[in-house]
Scaffold this motif. Structure first.
Motif, PDB file in Angstrom:
ATOM      1  N   LEU A 141      12.121 -63.909   7.969  1.00 52.08           N
ATOM      2  CA  LEU A 141      11.454 -65.074   8.560  1.00 52.08           C
ATOM      3  C   LEU A 141      12.413 -65.870   9.443  1.00 52.08           C
ATOM      4  CD1 LEU A 141       8.784 -66.808   8.507  1.00 52.08           C
ATOM      5  CD2 LEU A 141       9.917 -68.179   6.738  1.00 52.08           C
ATOM      6  N   GLY A 142      13.608 -66.153   8.932  1.00 50.91           N
ATOM      7  CA  GLY A 142      14.581 -66.891   9.735  1.00 50.91           C
ATOM      8  C   GLY A 142      15.056 -66.110  10.939  1.00 50.91           C
ATOM      9  N   LEU A 143      15.234 -64.795  10.759  1.00 56.05           N
ATOM     10  CA  LEU A 143      15.663 -63.948  11.869  1.00 56.05           C
ATOM     11  C   LEU A 143      14.628 -63.952  12.997  1.00 56.05           C
ATOM     12  CD1 LEU A 143      17.636 -61.761  13.009  1.00 56.05           C
ATOM     13  CD2 LEU A 143      16.238 -60.085  11.798  1.00 56.05           C
ATOM     14  N   CYS A 144      13.364 -63.752  12.638  1.00 55.06           N
ATOM     15  CA  CYS A 144      12.299 -63.708  13.651  1.00 55.06           C
ATOM     16  C   CYS A 144      12.116 -65.058  14.327  1.00 55.06           C
ATOM     17  CB  CYS A 144      10.988 -63.253  13.004  1.00 55.06           C
ATOM     18  SG  CYS A 144      11.004 -61.555  12.399  1.00 55.06           S
ATOM     19  N   TYR A 145      12.210 -66.132  13.569  1.00 58.93           N
ATOM     20  CA  TYR A 145      12.019 -67.462  14.165  1.00 58.93           C
ATOM     21  C   TYR A 145      13.150 -67.786  15.137  1.00 58.93           C
ATOM     22  CZ  TYR A 145      10.577 -72.332  14.515  1.00 58.93           C
ATOM     23  OH  TYR A 145      10.140 -73.546  14.984  1.00 58.93           O
ATOM     24  N   GLY A 146      14.372 -67.452  14.763  1.00 59.96           N
ATOM     25  CA  GLY A 146      15.493 -67.696  15.670  1.00 59.96           C
ATOM     26  C   GLY A 146      15.389 -66.885  16.945  1.00 59.96           C
ATOM     27  N   ILE A 147      14.936 -65.626  16.834  1.00 58.95           N
ATOM     28  CA  ILE A 147      14.776 -64.781  18.017  1.00 58.95           C
ATOM     29  C   ILE A 147      13.675 -65.323  18.913  1.00 58.95           C
ATOM     30  CG2 ILE A 147      14.052 -62.494  18.788  1.00 58.95           C
ATOM     31  CD1 ILE A 147      15.518 -61.320  16.412  1.00 58.95           C
ATOM     32  N   ARG A 148      12.530 -65.687  18.336  1.00 59.67           N
ATOM     33  CA  ARG A 148      11.429 -66.205  19.141  1.00 59.67           C
ATOM     34  C   ARG A 148      11.778 -67.542  19.778  1.00 59.67           C
ATOM     35  NH1 ARG A 148       8.570 -62.503  20.876  1.00 59.67           N
ATOM     36  NH2 ARG A 148       7.216 -64.166  21.640  1.00 59.67           N
ATOM     37  N   LEU A 149      12.583 -68.317  19.104  1.00 58.81           N
ATOM     38  CA  LEU A 149      12.975 -69.611  19.647  1.00 58.81           C
ATOM     39  C   LEU A 149      13.737 -69.445  20.959  1.00 58.81           C
ATOM     40  CD1 LEU A 149      12.950 -72.695  18.697  1.00 58.81           C
ATOM     41  CD2 LEU A 149      15.338 -72.305  18.108  1.00 58.81           C
TER      42      LEU A 149
ATOM     43  N   PHE B 242       1.123 -71.530  10.867  1.00 58.18           N
ATOM     44  CA  PHE B 242       0.204 -70.639  10.140  1.00 58.18           C
ATOM     45  C   PHE B 242       0.256 -69.227  10.713  1.00 58.18           C
ATOM     46  CE2 PHE B 242      -4.002 -68.655   9.809  1.00 58.18           C
ATOM     47  CZ  PHE B 242      -4.194 -68.676   8.435  1.00 58.18           C
ATOM     48  N   HIS B 243       0.114 -69.100  12.026  1.00 58.18           N
ATOM     49  CA  HIS B 243       0.035 -67.766  12.630  1.00 58.18           C
ATOM     50  C   HIS B 243       1.388 -67.042  12.587  1.00 58.18           C
ATOM     51  CE1 HIS B 243      -3.617 -69.626  14.427  1.00 58.18           C
ATOM     52  NE2 HIS B 243      -4.085 -68.407  14.297  1.00 58.18           N
ATOM     53  N   PHE B 244       2.478 -67.783  12.768  1.00 57.92           N
ATOM     54  CA  PHE B 244       3.780 -67.142  12.720  1.00 57.92           C
ATOM     55  C   PHE B 244       4.072 -66.617  11.317  1.00 57.92           C
ATOM     56  CE2 PHE B 244       8.380 -67.046  12.242  1.00 57.92           C
ATOM     57  CZ  PHE B 244       8.764 -66.379  13.382  1.00 57.92           C
ATOM     58  N   SER B 245       3.793 -67.415  10.305  1.00 55.81           N
ATOM     59  CA  SER B 245       4.028 -66.981   8.927  1.00 55.81           C
ATOM     60  C   SER B 245       3.148 -65.795   8.569  1.00 55.81           C
ATOM     61  CB  SER B 245       3.758 -68.138   7.960  1.00 55.81           C
ATOM     62  OG  SER B 245       4.574 -69.252   8.264  1.00 55.81           O
TER      63      SER B 245
ATOM     64  N   TRP C  60       2.546 -59.966   7.265  1.00 54.55           N
ATOM     65  CA  TRP C  60       1.903 -58.648   7.282  1.00 54.55           C
ATOM     66  C   TRP C  60       2.851 -57.574   7.836  1.00 54.55           C
ATOM     67  CZ3 TRP C  60       1.196 -55.563  11.474  1.00 54.55           C
ATOM     68  CH2 TRP C  60       1.123 -56.128  12.744  1.00 54.55           C
ATOM     69  N   ARG C  61       3.732 -57.950   8.732  1.00 55.06           N
ATOM     70  CA  ARG C  61       4.735 -56.972   9.190  1.00 55.06           C
ATOM     71  C   ARG C  61       5.712 -56.628   8.063  1.00 55.06           C
ATOM     72  NH1 ARG C  61       3.570 -60.138  13.653  1.00 55.06           N
ATOM     73  NH2 ARG C  61       3.145 -58.984  15.597  1.00 55.06           N
ATOM     74  N   PHE C  62       6.083 -57.657   7.298  1.00 52.63           N
ATOM     75  CA  PHE C  62       6.957 -57.409   6.146  1.00 52.63           C
ATOM     76  C   PHE C  62       6.245 -56.530   5.112  1.00 52.63           C
ATOM     77  CE2 PHE C  62       7.769 -58.778   1.760  1.00 52.63           C
ATOM     78  CZ  PHE C  62       9.076 -58.357   1.616  1.00 52.63           C
ATOM     79  N   TRP C  63       4.961 -56.761   4.906  1.00 56.42           N
ATOM     80  CA  TRP C  63       4.205 -55.990   3.919  1.00 56.42           C
ATOM     81  C   TRP C  63       4.201 -54.511   4.301  1.00 56.42           C
ATOM     82  CZ3 TRP C  63       0.137 -52.798   2.888  1.00 56.42           C
ATOM     83  CH2 TRP C  63      -0.386 -52.828   1.601  1.00 56.42           C
ATOM     84  N   ILE C  64       3.955 -54.224   5.578  1.00 56.62           N
ATOM     85  CA  ILE C  64       3.924 -52.830   6.031  1.00 56.62           C
ATOM     86  C   ILE C  64       5.313 -52.205   5.938  1.00 56.62           C
ATOM     87  CG2 ILE C  64       3.544 -51.348   8.036  1.00 56.62           C
ATOM     88  CD1 ILE C  64       1.314 -53.215   8.889  1.00 56.62           C
TER      89      ILE C  64
END
Length: 591
Positions: free
Chosen positions: A170-178, A211-214, A219-223
């Motif tokens: 979660l932190g990795l993806c948020y930092g990249i998208r930021l 909401f949408h980011f989480s 679901w990507r983590f689940w897969i």
């Protein structure tokens, strides 16, 4: 102590250094943001502890719960971390990108900033997940599982391990998208809108993004965990078995546990919501309109020094924002500015207007350099071959034999293959990513280019990148808007506010500058592969035509403002024939 504060205040107002006063204001605002963050942390804590099982009393119980107090402290610490990170990462101007790999370029252009964002948000995510496990509890929060019914060595809880992996992801993806989405670039609000209404307008988007980011990360983590997680879990267990005694009895897969999924989604949403609150707070407090020049005894000179401050883009933007506020809403200071003619380097109008004109001229020159006029395209090789073929067939009275036609087609195929090889060599030698690409960015993009050249689809992508132009002319888009509107507002108000008529002598040069910029903008937008043409891509912020069209409207509105104000006096102005012809179109509302 009171005398010391009085002397410090007197020394501050006696200074005409806009940058010094601006940094003082920004420091005070950052401290204020840290105080506001406590309120937002409490709001996030209340949202986190609402239990719908309590019915109508759920909100009241959540407001005064002990868990709310504990989570408030945790969210406040996380919010302070976000404020500290953004104070180091924020950008005022956009970086120029000229390829279809703009998001990758933003990540590679400044590796230190990208690394800081990823590290900081990964750390904050793990911190908040740890707090959630301590406050909300649950089976997924237990690190070790013990066999039921008998005493035996423990086994690592797969749900606990999955929670740590999700937190890091979660932190990795948020930092990249930021960084990739340029959210670290400051978005200046409308100057007429108050702080409360600006924040209220941004709150729905913050809740929606959280909401949408989480949900997307979950679901990507689940897969990913479904495909690779169980093997990774067994590998970790075998590694732990070499240093300690563990058991290997069967445990449930956390992916199919409803309580685990709810805990993950709840924790992820609250973490992102906390970051979004802090992000919006920092941007709102820093970009709020200022009254810096009013702290100085010589406020006109202080404002001019701010416009000249090229070493600090934020200070310079705040100065242009202040100029726009003065020209639009402060009649007394606007009159004072136009009446300030006793200066060593010229009138205050000439110096301030010179700064605005220089911003416009610089953007015009960038447009000319980055999007030069292209000559008319020569007919393609395929069209030329077809014309030659038709000429050979029709020109002969007895027609053409099948052998002649096949021979011509064979030669045409050879020409096509030679043209393809030549185009590939051209793509390999052309610098597709601009001169600003250096270091790691240049190396990665060069390797990517060489990989794409090996396929036909990749060559098509690169050939279209050749038609995508840099929009560095709009890197300071907001500054240009303020400069144009402030300049024309001063010209408009000169009818009533200019006692000495100093503005009238510069109207012709101001119009010439605006007409030149408008001409370049319209030429760029009209080109089929220019800033507003087919080569642009709507998903790429830097290549989109929206900025070009928006700037065209800004310039046109400024010229319409001039013609409607000076409509009765247009015949008295000394303008060139070209300017008079262009201005007549605006006077007739046909531009």
């Amino acid at each position: 102590m009171d005398e010391y504060r009085r002397n410090a205040r007197d020394q501050t107002v006696a200074s005409a250094d806009f940058a010094k006063l601006g940094l003082l204001i920004l420091r005070q605002r950052f401290i204020r943001a840290c105080i506001y963050q406590l309120a937002f942390a409490y709001i996030a804590a209340v949202v986190a502890n609402i239990n719908l099982r309590n019915g109508l009393l759920s909100l009241v119980l959540a407001m005064f719960s002990s868990r709310t107090l504990g989570y408030t402290v945790a969210a406040y610490v996380a919010g302070l971390g976000v404020l500290a990170v953004h104070s180091q990462l924020y950008r005022v101007t956009r970086a120029a990108h000229i390829s279809h790999f703009s998001q990758l370029q933003r990540l590679l252009r400044d590796p230190k900033s990208t690394g800081l964002a990823i590290f900081a948000y990964t750390l904050l995510s793990c911190y908040l997940f740890t707090i959630h496990r301590g406050i909300f509890g649950g089976r997924v929060t237990q690190m070790w599982l013990y066999p039921e019914g008998y005493y035996g060595p423990p086994q690592l809880n797969p749900g606990w391990l999955a929670s740590w992996v999700l937190a890091a992801m979660l932190g990795l993806c948020y930092g990249i998208r930021l960084v990739a989405d340029e959210r670290i670039q400051l978005a200046f609000p409308s100057i007429e809108q108050s702080r409360v209404y600006t924040f209220k307008d941004r709150m729905p988007s913050s809740f929606s993004r959280a909401f949408h980011f989480s949900l997307g990360v979950l679901w990507r983590f689940w897969i990913a965990y479904l495909l690779f997680g169980w093997g990774a879990y067994r590998f970790v267990c075998s590694a732990l078995g070499k240093v300690m005694t563990t058991s290997s009895y069967g445990v449930d897969n956390p992916l199919f546990s409803i309580s685990s999924i709810i805990f993950w989604f709840h924790s992820s949403t609250l973490a992102v919501l906390t970051w979004e609150f802090a992000h919006q707070l920092f941007e709102l407090v820093i970009t709020e309109p200022t009254h810096i020049n009013e702290l100085s005894l010589d406020r006109n000179l202080c404002l001019l020094n701010g416009l000249k401050c090229i070493t600090n883009p934020l200070i310079q933007h705040l100065a242009y924002q202040e100029l726009y506020r003065i020209t639009e809403f402060s009649t007394a200071q606007r009159v004072e500015l136009l009446a300030d003619i006793d200066r060593k380097n010229g009138t205050m109008w000439s110096q301030i207007s010179g700064q605005c004109v220089s911003v416009i001229k610089m953007a015009t020159e960038k447009l000319k350099t980055q999007n030069p006029a292209r000559p008319s395209k020569a007919p393609s090789s395929q069209t030329s071959r077809q014309k030659l073929l038709n000429k050979n067939i029709v020109g002969r009275s007895d027609g053409a034999s099948m052998a002649d036609i096949l021979r011509q087609n064979k030669n045409g195929g050879a020409d096509t293959q030679a043209a393809s090889i030549k185009a590939t060599d051209a793509l390999r030698t052309v610098n597709l990513f601009g001169n600003e690409a250096q270091g790691l960015e240049k190396y990665v993009l060069t390797v990517l280019r060489d990989m794409l050249l090996k396929s036909t689809l990749g060559q098509r992508i690169l050939s279209r990148s050749l038609r995508a132009h840099s929009t560095d002319a709009f890197s300071n888009f907001q500054q240009q808007v303020w400069a144009i509107r402030s300049l024309m507002r001063l010209v408009q108000c000169s009818i009533s506010d200019d006692e000495f008529g100093i503005v009238q002598a510069d109207i012709s040069s101001v119009l010439e500058t605006l007409f030149a910029y408008l001409s370049e903008l319209e030429r760029s937008a009209a080109q089929p592969d220019g800033l507003g043409g087919v080569g642009a891509r709507s998903h790429n912020i830097q290549l989109t035509s929206h900025q070009t069209q928006a700037m065209i409207q800004v310039v046109r509105n400024a010229l319409y403002l001039f013609t409607t104000t000076f409509y009765s006096y247009l015949n008295m102005l000394k303008l060139s024939a070209t300017q008079a012809h262009k201005l007549q179109a605006f006077a007739d509302f046909q531009a």
